[in-house]
Design a protein around this motif. Structure first.
Motif, PDB file in Angstrom:
ATOM      1  N   PHE A 180      -2.636  10.626   1.909  1.00  0.00           N
ATOM      2  CA  PHE A 180      -3.119   9.580   0.971  1.00  0.00           C
ATOM      3  C   PHE A 180      -2.672   7.983   0.709  1.00  0.00           C
ATOM      4  N   TYR A 181      -3.419   6.944   0.140  1.00  0.00           N
ATOM      5  CA  TYR A 181      -3.156   5.830   0.399  1.00  0.00           C
ATOM      6  C   TYR A 181      -4.286   5.217  -0.622  1.00  0.00           C
ATOM      7  N   SER A 182      -2.803   4.651  -1.949  1.00  0.00           N
ATOM      8  CA  SER A 182      -3.492   3.778  -3.188  1.00  0.00           C
ATOM      9  C   SER A 182      -2.896   2.047  -2.671  1.00  0.00           C
ATOM     10  N   GLY A 183      -3.187   1.385  -3.742  1.00  0.00           N
ATOM     11  CA  GLY A 183      -2.768   0.198  -3.870  1.00  0.00           C
ATOM     12  C   GLY A 183      -3.681  -0.727  -3.701  1.00  0.00           C
ATOM     13  N   ALA A 208      -1.398   7.371  -5.171  1.00  0.00           N
ATOM     14  CA  ALA A 208      -0.905   8.029  -4.174  1.00  0.00           C
ATOM     15  C   ALA A 208      -0.082   9.347  -4.090  1.00  0.00           C
ATOM     16  N   ALA A 209       0.879   9.194  -4.443  1.00  0.00           N
ATOM     17  CA  ALA A 209       1.845   9.453  -4.964  1.00  0.00           C
ATOM     18  C   ALA A 209       1.620  10.418  -5.976  1.00  0.00           C
ATOM     19  N   LEU A 210       0.333  10.374  -6.992  1.00  0.00           N
ATOM     20  CA  LEU A 210      -0.045  11.454  -7.635  1.00  0.00           C
ATOM     21  C   LEU A 210      -0.525  13.210  -6.744  1.00  0.00           C
ATOM     22  N   GLY A 231      -5.647  10.926   9.004  1.00  0.00           N
ATOM     23  CA  GLY A 231      -6.384  10.319   8.556  1.00  0.00           C
ATOM     24  C   GLY A 231      -6.301   9.807   7.643  1.00  0.00           C
ATOM     25  N   THR A 232      -6.717   8.822   6.908  1.00  0.00           N
ATOM     26  CA  THR A 232      -6.853   7.850   6.111  1.00  0.00           C
ATOM     27  C   THR A 232      -7.300   8.243   4.110  1.00  0.00           C
ATOM     28  N   GLU A 233      -7.239   8.764   3.792  1.00  0.00           N
ATOM     29  CA  GLU A 233      -8.106   9.097   2.282  1.00  0.00           C
ATOM     30  C   GLU A 233      -7.276   8.001   0.792  1.00  0.00           C
ATOM     31  N   TYR A 234      -7.880   6.621   0.788  1.00  0.00           N
ATOM     32  CA  TYR A 234      -8.265   5.710  -0.251  1.00  0.00           C
ATOM     33  C   TYR A 234      -8.343   6.277  -1.510  1.00  0.00           C
ATOM     34  N   VAL A 235      -7.515   6.496  -2.098  1.00  0.00           N
ATOM     35  CA  VAL A 235      -7.508   7.502  -4.001  1.00  0.00           C
ATOM     36  C   VAL A 235      -7.675   6.060  -5.196  1.00  0.00           C
ATOM     37  N   GLY A 236      -7.497   4.718  -4.789  1.00  0.00           N
ATOM     38  CA  GLY A 236      -7.724   3.950  -5.478  1.00  0.00           C
ATOM     39  C   GLY A 236      -6.845   2.513  -5.836  1.00  0.00           C
ATOM     40  N   ALA A 237      -6.936   2.023  -6.784  1.00  0.00           N
ATOM     41  CA  ALA A 237      -6.010   0.955  -6.544  1.00  0.00           C
ATOM     42  C   ALA A 237      -4.809   0.809  -7.558  1.00  0.00           C
ATOM     43  N   ASP A 238      -4.971   1.424  -8.041  1.00  0.00           N
ATOM     44  CA  ASP A 238      -3.137   2.053  -8.497  1.00  0.00           C
ATOM     45  C   ASP A 238      -2.434   2.413  -8.011  1.00  0.00           C
ATOM     46  N   PRO A 239      -0.969   1.653  -7.383  1.00  0.00           N
ATOM     47  CA  PRO A 239       0.042   2.261  -6.531  1.00  0.00           C
ATOM     48  C   PRO A 239       0.302   3.178  -6.662  1.00  0.00           C
ATOM     49  N   GLY A 240      -0.075   4.064  -8.517  1.00  0.00           N
ATOM     50  CA  GLY A 240       0.452   5.290  -8.422  1.00  0.00           C
ATOM     51  C   GLY A 240      -0.533   6.355  -7.933  1.00  0.00           C
ATOM     52  N   LEU A 255       0.969  -0.974   0.080  1.00  0.00           N
ATOM     53  CA  LEU A 255       0.616   0.180  -0.030  1.00  0.00           C
ATOM     54  C   LEU A 255       0.433   1.022   0.302  1.00  0.00           C
ATOM     55  N   ASP A 256       1.070   2.075  -0.313  1.00  0.00           N
ATOM     56  CA  ASP A 256       1.015   3.459  -1.069  1.00  0.00           C
ATOM     57  C   ASP A 256       1.019   4.273  -0.413  1.00  0.00           C
ATOM     58  N   GLY A 257       1.427   5.380   0.331  1.00  0.00           N
ATOM     59  CA  GLY A 257       0.697   6.432   0.608  1.00  0.00           C
ATOM     60  C   GLY A 257       1.445   7.521   0.709  1.00  0.00           C
ATOM     61  N   GLY A 258       0.954   8.907   0.940  1.00  0.00           N
ATOM     62  CA  GLY A 258       1.862  10.559   0.157  1.00  0.00           C
ATOM     63  C   GLY A 258       0.982  11.179   1.753  1.00  0.00           C
ATOM     64  N   ILE A 259       2.125  11.754   2.612  1.00  0.00           N
ATOM     65  CA  ILE A 259       2.218  11.774   3.795  1.00  0.00           C
ATOM     66  C   ILE A 259       1.329  13.130   3.277  1.00  0.00           C
ATOM     67  N   MET A 260       0.381  14.098   3.593  1.00  0.00           N
ATOM     68  CA  MET A 260       0.303  14.840   3.735  1.00  0.00           C
ATOM     69  C   MET A 260       0.366  15.757   4.843  1.00  0.00           C
ATOM     70  N   ALA A 261       1.192  16.198   5.789  1.00  0.00           N
ATOM     71  CA  ALA A 261       1.443  16.973   7.017  1.00  0.00           C
ATOM     72  C   ALA A 261       3.022  17.103   7.136  1.00  0.00           C
ATOM     73  N   VAL A 262       3.682  18.473   7.504  1.00  0.00           N
ATOM     74  CA  VAL A 262       4.563  18.069   8.416  1.00  0.00           C
ATOM     75  C   VAL A 262       4.390  17.280  10.115  1.00  0.00           C
ATOM     76  N   PRO A 263       6.337  16.450  10.515  1.00  0.00           N
ATOM     77  CA  PRO A 263       5.756  16.244  11.614  1.00  0.00           C
ATOM     78  C   PRO A 263       4.882  16.554  12.205  1.00  0.00           C
ATOM     79  N   PRO A 264       4.824  18.572  13.169  1.00  0.00           N
ATOM     80  CA  PRO A 264       4.772  18.490  13.927  1.00  0.00           C
ATOM     81  C   PRO A 264       2.716  18.375  13.925  1.00  0.00           C
ATOM     82  N   MET A 265       1.888  17.880  12.357  1.00  0.00           N
ATOM     83  CA  MET A 265       0.735  18.172  12.833  1.00  0.00           C
ATOM     84  C   MET A 265       0.241  16.426  12.679  1.00  0.00           C
ATOM     85  N   ILE A 266       1.112  15.456  13.157  1.00  0.00           N
ATOM     86  CA  ILE A 266       0.761  14.646  13.346  1.00  0.00           C
ATOM     87  C   ILE A 266       0.214  13.416  14.439  1.00  0.00           C
TER      88      ILE A 266
END
Length: 301
Positions: free
Chosen positions: A140-143, A171-173, A160-169, A121-132
């Protein structure tokens, strides 16, 4: 919404590869929520903050992977992921890759993991460390959708989690697309402040006006999305391209008068002029999307 509330049942144990600033923030959130955590870092001393809070440090990435079925990687880059997992037995493991990379990186890494018996499962973190651990953070998660559903609650603890599709790419996109929009906004903000430099306008007085204006203009994204979906770039246009292009001269002359380089905004203006020259004056700027595409002839929707 971030879910880090206590649970009456046992919490999933997991492995975290990478304890830099972001990895440490993620690890702390999982530990605080009661998740048993095994950690590994190429520089062992950097695991100290998490081991002090209850994590168990593994002496190798392979040992860390062996400790748990769920393995989260938060490393420097895609090459670091490959290097860390080289020699590890990934069979039966669920690998969640939160390392920043390109869509192609994610797709290749998913295939690489599958060859080794792992689900990715690939993920794209939309935050900086203090926001975690705060409501504003999300990933974003995909895969593999089964991996996401199985581990959704655990993944939702730090952000929070946001699943954006089965294509692993995907989340990064999504990650890169949002960051690209952000930097375009920053280019405008930077130029706006430069225009007021060395004047009697205090930056602190101008900032609220700028934020209010940009917040109002950001809503135009919805209209652009609708026009892209319909293919009709002239529907509900308020400020057409012909009118906007006519106004760019004033902006450029003002920059010259103020001694400010317009280099951050002229590329966008150049696209506007090209689109107008192609006969699309009744549109707004939606058609510039077509000009940016290198995979189709200009003007083909």
């Amino acid at each position: 919404m971030t879910d880090n509330s206590p649970s009456s049942g046992p919490r999933t144990s997991l492995t975290l590869l990478g304890t830099g600033a972001m990895g440490t923030a993620l690890g702390r959130a999982w530990l605080a929520a009661g998740h048993p955590l095994t950690v590994w870092n190429r520089t062992p001393e950097r695991t100290a903050a998490l081991t002090a809070e209850g994590a168990v440090a593994a002496d190798s990435a392979a040992a860390a992977v062996a400790a748990n079925r769920l393995v989260v990687a938060c490393l420097l880059d895609d090459a670091s992921v490959g290097a860390a997992l080289d020699g590890a037995d990934l069979a039966g493991r669920d690998l969640v890759n939160l390392t920043t990379g390109t869509p192609a990186d994610a797709r290749a890494r998913a295939a690489w993991a599958a060859e080794r018996g792992a689900r990715l499962l690939d993920g794209g973190i939309m935050a900086v460390p203090p926001m975690i651990g705060t409501p504003g953070a999300f990933v974003f998660y995909s895969g593999d959708p089964k991996v996401f559903e199985e581990h959704r609650d655990t993944l939702a603890v730090p952000a929070g989690t946001e699943y954006v599709g089965a294509d692993p790419g995907l989340a990064a996109l999504h990650d890169v697309a949002l960051l690209t929009g952000m930097y375009g906004m920053f280019a405008g903000i930077t130029t706006a402040f430069a225009l007021l430099r060395d004047t009697d306008v205090a930056p602190g007085e101008f900032a609220p006006l700028l934020v209010s204006w940009l917040s109002a203009m950001a809503g135009q994204a919805h209209g652009m999305a609708g026009r892209l979906a319909s293919g009709d770039y002239t529907s509900d246009v308020v400020s057409n391209l012909a009118m906007q292009v006519a106004g760019t001269g004033t902006l450029l002359r003002t920059a010259e008068e103020q001694g400010v380089s317009p280099e951050l905004i002229t590329p966008f203006f150049d696209l506007m002029h090209r689109r107008l020259a192609d006969g699309h004056g009744t549109e707004d700027t939606t058609g510039l999307v077509d000009l940016l595409s290198t995979r189709r002839p200009a003007g083909v929707r």
